[in-house]
Design an enzyme around this catalytic site. Sequence first.
Site, PDB file in Angstrom:
ATOM      1  CE  LYS A 277      -3.904  -1.769   2.698  1.00  0.00           C
ATOM      2  NZ  LYS A 277      -4.940  -1.577   1.678  1.00  0.00           N
ATOM      3  NE  ARG A 351     -10.877  -9.716  -2.127  1.00  0.00           N
ATOM      4  CZ  ARG A 351     -11.186  -8.784  -3.009  1.00  0.00           C
ATOM      5  NH1 ARG A 351     -11.636  -9.120  -4.209  1.00  0.00           N
ATOM      6  NH2 ARG A 351     -11.064  -7.500  -2.709  1.00  0.00           N
TER       7      ARG A 351
END
Length: 502
Positions: A277, A351
């Site tokens: 990130k 996920r």
Amino acid sequence: MKIEVKSEKLQDCTAQCVVVGVFEDEQALPTSLKEVDEKMDGVLTGLFADGEISGKKKSTQFIHTFGKTAVRRIMMIGLGKQEELSFEDMREISARAVKEALRAKITQIAFVSNKEVDVLGASDAAHAFVEGALLANYRFPGYHKETEEKPELEELTVLCAEETASEVTEGVRVAEALARGTNLARDLVNMPGNYLTPTVLSEKAKEIAERYNMKVEILDKADLEVYGMGGLLGVSQGSIEPPKLIAIKYQGTDKWENVVGFVGKGITFDSGGISLKPGAGMDEMKGDMGGAAAVLGALEAIGTLKPAINIAAVIPTTENMPSGSALKPGDVITTMSGKTVEILNTDAEGRLILADGMSYARKIGASYLIDLATLTGAAIVALGTCTTAALTNDEALMEEVMEAAGEAGELLWRLPGYKPYMNQIKSQIADLKNTGGRNAGAITAGLFVGEFAEGTPWVHLDIAGTAWADKADDLSPAGGTGAMVRTLATLALRRTEQGERD
Ligand code: BES
Ligand code: MN
Ligand code: ZN
């Protein structure tokens, strides 16, 4: 903190401050103040007539009694228009009263349950007072060398008529449990990643479970390997912190049936992994276990309230870090379900761990699934930071969650889970790929998780926007909000009242 319900007259209350609500359209001084007013030779009536006591929503005014009555100080607080007052308003009004009181270094306050009861009902009014007060009183202490002494609420009293005392007591009991659960979730989210590692999170979960006699199981890396949890193991392989899977069973009925699975994302720090990130704001990713916090907060409330339902709470937990051993874009992993996943972006890690969490919740008996996760930036783009994004494969369960959220005063909006979106997450070389691109990012992420429900009724709650607040508001300081704790716990209470479905 001490919380009490008393059937005592306002003028006899010895708390440092008694809070009295006044409506905007009120023509006369609230009747509960009549005797204080008489003892003070009509001073209050005078202030009211002069318009100094305002019913404008959340406006406050202190009145001192100068030793004329046992009650020392009264805080008048505006309730707005009588016909418009809602439960949520009352909670914010109560929160405002507590903040004003603390600002004046008042740590014992009493709420008077009178007129507003006509509008909200005695139990809900008391619930709103206490929940608002406890949520507003929350503060994360932090890690300073010397802790700054700030006033905190020490005593909270609800004054009510004898006839309503039992209803008021019930409202207080529920509110206290919900607020305590919410504040627990806030603490977990606010804890830095070096303090709250997956191991520490598991220990905290164990403490909560044991406090309420719930069964708890902490799977370590070797166990995860036995179950073939390639999602959780894959995400964890770049970190030196060992992954865990926390499983807690709350059994409120004789048989382990109609079990609701709460599956919470427990990424204690999300750097993005190899798909690193950007630096700005990365610190906030210490809160990437907001789903896990919501589940544990709900268990805290459920442990106190003991509803007659069954819950299987499952929290896969790990860090997501870049390193020589980290998962790489292009890698293919195999989840516990046997389904394979092509990794296109290692920052879509939530996920992957939820996939294994869902399978494990089903394995231990969940017949309904609700997953909670700070899953996508796309959920924030779609709905902002006040509304949680939802997705489902089951209308009835969705409806139930929406109603619980409505009752708990938390905002929720449903996204469409239409079939064509699935095309975005089909892979050439595996069963699924872990990103579906920028378009409809919150939907494809949710649908990915839903693939692991394998037909079990399921609701997905993406709390990426709602679990963290950049700014303080009436009910919460900046930082962790405890989003969805109250919705989950309220759902559990409502199931008990209504009898389980099916
Ligand atoms: N934890 C983040 C999502 C997030 C973003 C939570 C902002 C709270 C605030 C999640 O793991 C993530 O990185 N999602 C990616 C997915 C993308 C790579 C498909 C995102 O939303 O950008
Ligand atoms: Mn990520
Ligand atoms: Zn994440």
